[in-house]
Design a protein around this motif. Sequence first.
Motif, short mmCIF file in Angstrom:
data_model
loop_
_atom_site.label_atom_id
_atom_site.label_comp_id
_atom_site.label_asym_id
_atom_site.label_seq_id
_atom_site.Cartn_x
_atom_site.Cartn_y
_atom_site.Cartn_z
N GLN C 201 10.85 -12.39 -14.51
CA GLN C 201 10.68 -13.54 -15.42
C GLN C 201 9.74 -13.16 -16.56
O GLN C 201 10.02 -13.45 -17.73
N GLN C 202 8.64 -12.50 -16.22
CA GLN C 202 7.68 -12.13 -17.26
C GLN C 202 8.27 -11.12 -18.24
O GLN C 202 7.93 -11.09 -19.41
N GLN C 203 9.19 -10.30 -17.73
CA GLN C 203 9.86 -9.33 -18.61
C GLN C 203 10.98 -9.98 -19.41
O GLN C 203 11.56 -9.36 -20.31
N GLY C 204 11.30 -11.23 -19.06
CA GLY C 204 12.33 -11.96 -19.81
C GLY C 204 13.73 -11.43 -19.58
O GLY C 204 14.60 -11.56 -20.45
N ILE C 205 13.96 -10.83 -18.41
CA ILE C 205 15.27 -10.19 -18.22
C ILE C 205 16.18 -10.95 -17.27
O ILE C 205 17.31 -10.53 -17.04
N GLY C 206 15.75 -12.09 -16.77
CA GLY C 206 16.66 -12.87 -15.94
C GLY C 206 15.99 -13.60 -14.82
O GLY C 206 14.77 -13.80 -14.80
N PHE C 207 16.82 -14.02 -13.88
CA PHE C 207 16.44 -14.90 -12.79
C PHE C 207 15.89 -14.07 -11.63
O PHE C 207 16.48 -13.05 -11.25
N GLY C 208 14.76 -14.51 -11.06
CA GLY C 208 14.17 -13.80 -9.93
C GLY C 208 14.25 -14.61 -8.65
O GLY C 208 13.96 -15.81 -8.65
N PHE C 209 14.65 -13.96 -7.56
CA PHE C 209 14.88 -14.69 -6.30
C PHE C 209 14.35 -13.86 -5.14
O PHE C 209 14.62 -12.66 -5.03
N VAL C 210 13.57 -14.52 -4.27
CA VAL C 210 13.13 -13.83 -3.06
C VAL C 210 13.30 -14.77 -1.86
O VAL C 210 12.90 -15.93 -1.91
N GLU C 211 14.00 -14.27 -0.86
CA GLU C 211 14.21 -15.05 0.37
C GLU C 211 13.24 -14.54 1.42
O GLU C 211 13.12 -13.32 1.62
N LEU C 212 12.54 -15.47 2.07
CA LEU C 212 11.58 -15.09 3.11
C LEU C 212 12.04 -15.67 4.45
O LEU C 212 12.06 -16.90 4.62
N LEU C 213 12.43 -14.80 5.40
CA LEU C 213 12.78 -15.26 6.74
C LEU C 213 11.50 -15.69 7.43
O LEU C 213 10.54 -14.92 7.51
N SER C 214 11.49 -16.94 7.91
CA SER C 214 10.24 -17.53 8.40
C SER C 214 10.45 -18.23 9.72
O SER C 214 11.56 -18.65 10.05
N GLY C 215 9.32 -18.42 10.42
CA GLY C 215 9.38 -19.06 11.72
C GLY C 215 9.02 -20.53 11.67
O GLY C 215 8.22 -20.96 10.84
#
Lengths: 184, 353, 266
Positions: C201-215
């Motif tokens: 996002q800060q680089q302005g190059i697109g959409f950022g996504f992170v999935e966190l497997l959680s309990g």
Amino acid sequence: MSLYQDVIIAGFGGQGVMLIGNLLAYAGMEAGLEVTYIPVYGPEMRGGTANCTVVISSEDIGSPIIQRPKSLIAMNQPSMDKFQPRMQDGGIQIINSSLVDPALADPRVITYSVPANEIADGIGNTRMANMVALGAYVQATGAVPLDVVKKSLTSVISSHYSHLIPKNADALQAGADHVAAQMR
Amino acid sequence: MSDNKRIFIKGNEAIARGALAAGLTCYFGYPITPQNDIPEFLSAELPAVGGEFVQAESEVASANMLLGAAAGGARAMTTSSSPGISLMQEAISYMAGSDLPAVIVNISRGGPGLGDIGSSQGDYFQSTRGGGHGDYRTMVLAPGTCQEGYDMMIQAFDMAFKYRNPVLVLGDAIVGQMKEPVTPWVPESISNYGVEDWCLSGAVGREKRLLKSLFLEEGALAGQNIHLQEKYTAMQAEARADVYACDDAELVVVAYGSIGRIVKSSVRKLRSEGHKVGLVRPLTLYPFPATVLEDLAKAGKRFLTIEHNCGQMVEDVRLSIRKYADSDFHGHMPGELPGSDDFVQPILARLGR
Amino acid sequence: MSAEQIAFKAPEIMIDRATHYCPGCHHGIAHRLVGEVLTEMGLVDDTLCVGSIGCSVFIYNYLNVDAVEAPHGRAPAVATGLKRSRKDKFVFTYQGDGDLASIGMAEIVHAANRGERISVVFVNNTVYGMTGGQMAPTTLIGQKTTTCPAGRCLDREGAPIRMSEIIGGLGGTAYCERASLDSVKNIRRAKKAIRKAFEVQQQGIGFGFVELLSGCPTNWRMDAVAANKRITEEMIPYFPLGVYKDVTAEGGCACTEHGTDSKEDK
């Protein structure tokens, strides 16, 4: 003096009824009057029937939708069949006699038969039949000066077709001349 | 108003141009007839002045993008038509609950369900009663001419920021699709009413800000509702109506938007025939111009409410005049295009009584 | 005099208060990772947070940043509007699996596909936590919940949705990774993933996504240790960890054909 005119302009999709409705209303505005223009489309984008209503008035306009018009431009037979019975007594109608049977004209109203397609053919393009009919209407009703309508062509016709403006002005004039001859 | 040259445009374009004159910076929308001229116009014109245009994936998304832009302090809007406005109600409720300013235009069409694409006033209740869940109101402006469409966009943005509340502009297919001369103008100054003091801009050198409608702490939700009700009470001062030929009228017709102007033709015709009939055309539907009507009722007038629906605004008319009078109702069915002839007989019938 | 020294401090962005989360819940870890990354990237003053509906609705009580609350599932749309109105700010959403992968499926897919310059932290714990452990779109086959008491059945309820695979396949996504919070090693890797999803996002190059497997030990009806074990043994095999898209590794931008670039040519 207060002025009021309303007209339903009707025909096949593609006959340019919306364009001349726009042109008439625009000219009314340029003549310093109040105007409304409202289109009624069929659900189809191409080839259906189309009509629009223009109101021109020296005071603010109430209804832009007119059930019993003072005047009618019928570009084809179905338009005459549909709208002629709704006209006010003594109203003025322009019928495109190239496609409409003048024998069906109701004596309740004043009818000007204008072979708009043939006249337009003579100028070089059948597609300008709409302009012929509008010229006839302006001559018959005096709703707006014909020269204001001609001057408004540049504002209503897209720049892509600007080369056709002189011919359109000729078509307006030819329609007006045709009615002037009948009025004499 | 400046003496700019009149331009000949559709009501939809007048609304889009009015929004630009009001300082619009963000637009979000989704295609639906009969309002498509607005996003089509703004997709070119808004980026040209440095604004943001987004065609959203749905009206649900449009309204939530609007919420986000409003939280950022932007002068933002969305436009749609009846079914699309229904989809937006969740976000509108959130915006009202979070004190967010936004403008929503409804170029309404016939319903219920998919209805048709013709004109209708079937969305009066939805517009004036909040529309979504919870105890809230949106301000509702009702243009009847293309010029009013332009002017009311400028007013709508001003009201939205003045009250930090969503403002709805309720037109219909007639107002949207009709062309009329419009005199464009730009307000001399635009006030954001201190937006920088509450919008999200990054917590630099100040406490963090939180814009929300969830209030779980004891007493908090009650407090927020009291605050909202006080805001709606303050808004009542903005009620407006166009009053025509009512002074000596025996019968006052109440009609709004496109129907208001169509009825004006009927009233003029009847006046020319000597009938004592007048017209009140509410310009704001919420707040409703109740005082105008109450004063006329006090003066002994009789009332007829005419709508392009099965009877909605008539309830507000009756509430307004309940101490002194009642109102008859004439409804023109959605699905049938109305014209001035449709209203002459109904008015005459009430006059004759 | 014995001086007490705090050896392990929370970054200042974290508000010093006890959370409302259940014992063993991973939201606390995820919040902390987000706070650390924002701090390390120097974004604390520039961050605008979009909260969502679910257990994490109260994220604004724990992170000291400007925030707005989105309706259920709509955080990516709200973030779109917010970012468009405040282009110089860092905008992120924090959403659970019911919010993002069920009711909010349209908004997340289209925000990613448009390449909105926002970042999304997606916490996947395979249940609706706040409402009482109902079946989520990510609930595993055979997993018992309050609305699939016999266990999720492939025939009846369909297969669990793999979001990172979907988001990684979209044109506007610049970075997409699935990480897990079940072990120290994986938590360290998750932090790096969050950082990458924020950096694009800060680089302005697109959409950022992170999935966190959680309990979610409470709704899984097990203790915290067993919950971690379940992530390792049951979730990770179905939701493989890894990078699903990284345009920085490809040396490009997610949005090279974006209108903003072509506009200059006109």
